[in-house]
Design an enzyme around this catalytic site. Structure first.
Site, PDB file in Angstrom:
ATOM      1  CE  LYS A  98      -3.658  -0.639   1.589  1.00  0.00           C
ATOM      2  NZ  LYS A  98      -2.862   0.345   2.353  1.00  0.00           N
ATOM      3  N   GLY A 186       4.765  -0.454   7.469  1.00  0.00           N
ATOM      4  CA  GLY A 186       5.916  -0.697   8.315  1.00  0.00           C
ATOM      5  C   GLY A 186       7.244  -0.219   7.772  1.00  0.00           C
ATOM      6  CB  ALA A 207       1.633   6.459   3.224  1.00  0.00           C
TER       7      ALA A 207
END
Length: 252
Positions: A98, A186, A207
């Site tokens: 990522k 977000g 997360a």
């Protein structure tokens, strides 16, 4: 209706919820949350992981059968991100990454120029790149053109819990993408995750929404249900919006 699998690169996943591990108070709570989420792919910040450690995060993921997805969190330049990805490949024996390249600590906003540079280098080096990007459709297309296996636009800044600030931008990214679109950052609550899927995203990565919730395992279960509900609703097709009422039962 049977739910199809999420396919990224050469791998498929039954769950469309990708979890992060940042913000967890301890491994015991994180374990409960991961189990409740049903996730099969979870990000780990390579800077915070001791790959040779004993009973740590990597051991937990291995025990749960969850694939670790190393990220380059904390990188401020393409060179730094590429080096971090290469270290992760050596430490975790994976070419998946990522990709995060952050412009500043206040906004944690992706640096578009450095992000594209890093993506180009990592793709050339054989990585399966999943870039964390803005909600700019042009930048998303540019990252796809470099060979990224997915694009991961933010809904709003990391950790804010503000939900999806620009739904239309996400729809434009989805409409133009030929690779999976993963809403990343977000998310604040389950309705945000459901909306992301209704807008056409292929998966959601979150997360803080779970790890910083009052009850992380319960919120993880809620997120899993929301992602599934949003995906099924998207596949089913919502009714058109109307200005005037329309009776559901005909008068005659």
């Amino acid at each position: 209706m049977a739910e199809s699998k999420l396919v990224i690169g050469d791998r498929s996943f039954a769950s469309r919820l990708i979890m992060g591990t940042g913000g967890a108070t301890n491994l015991a709570v994180l374990e409960q949350a991961l189990i409740a989420s049903g996730t099969e792919l979870t990000t780990v910040a390579i800077r915070r992981v001791d790959a040779d450690g004993g009973t740590g995060l990597l051991d937990l993921l291995n025990r749960l059968g969850i694939t670790p997805l190393p990220n380059t969190a904390g990188s401020r330049s393409a060179a730094e991100a590429v080096l971090t990805a290469q270290l992760a490949r050596e430490a975790l024996n994976t070419n998946w990454v990522k990709l995060e390249v952050i412009a500043d600590e206040r906004t944690l906003w992706p640096d578009a120029v450095e992000l594209v540079r890093a993506a180009e280098q990592l793709v050339d080096d054989g990585f399966v790149v999943l870039p964390y990007t803005t909600d700019d459709p042009v930048l998303a297309r540019r990252l796809e053109d470099t060979g990224c296996a997915a694009v991961m636009p933010l809904g709003s800044p990391i950790g804010t819990g503000l939900g999806i600030a620009n739904p239309h931008n996400i729809e434009m990214i989805v409409a133009g993408a030929r690779v999976p679109v993963v809403l990343d950052a977000g998310i604040g609550t389950a309705s945000d995750a459901a909306l992301a899927m209704e807008l056409g995203c292929d998966a959601v990565l979150l997360a803080s929404a779970v790890t910083r919730a009052a009850d992380p395992p319960a919120m993880a279960a809620a997120m899993a249900a929301a992602v599934t509900a949003g995906y099924l609703a998207r596949c089913a097709g919502r009714i058109p919006k109307r200005f005037w009422a329309q009776a559901s039962s005909p008068a005659r």
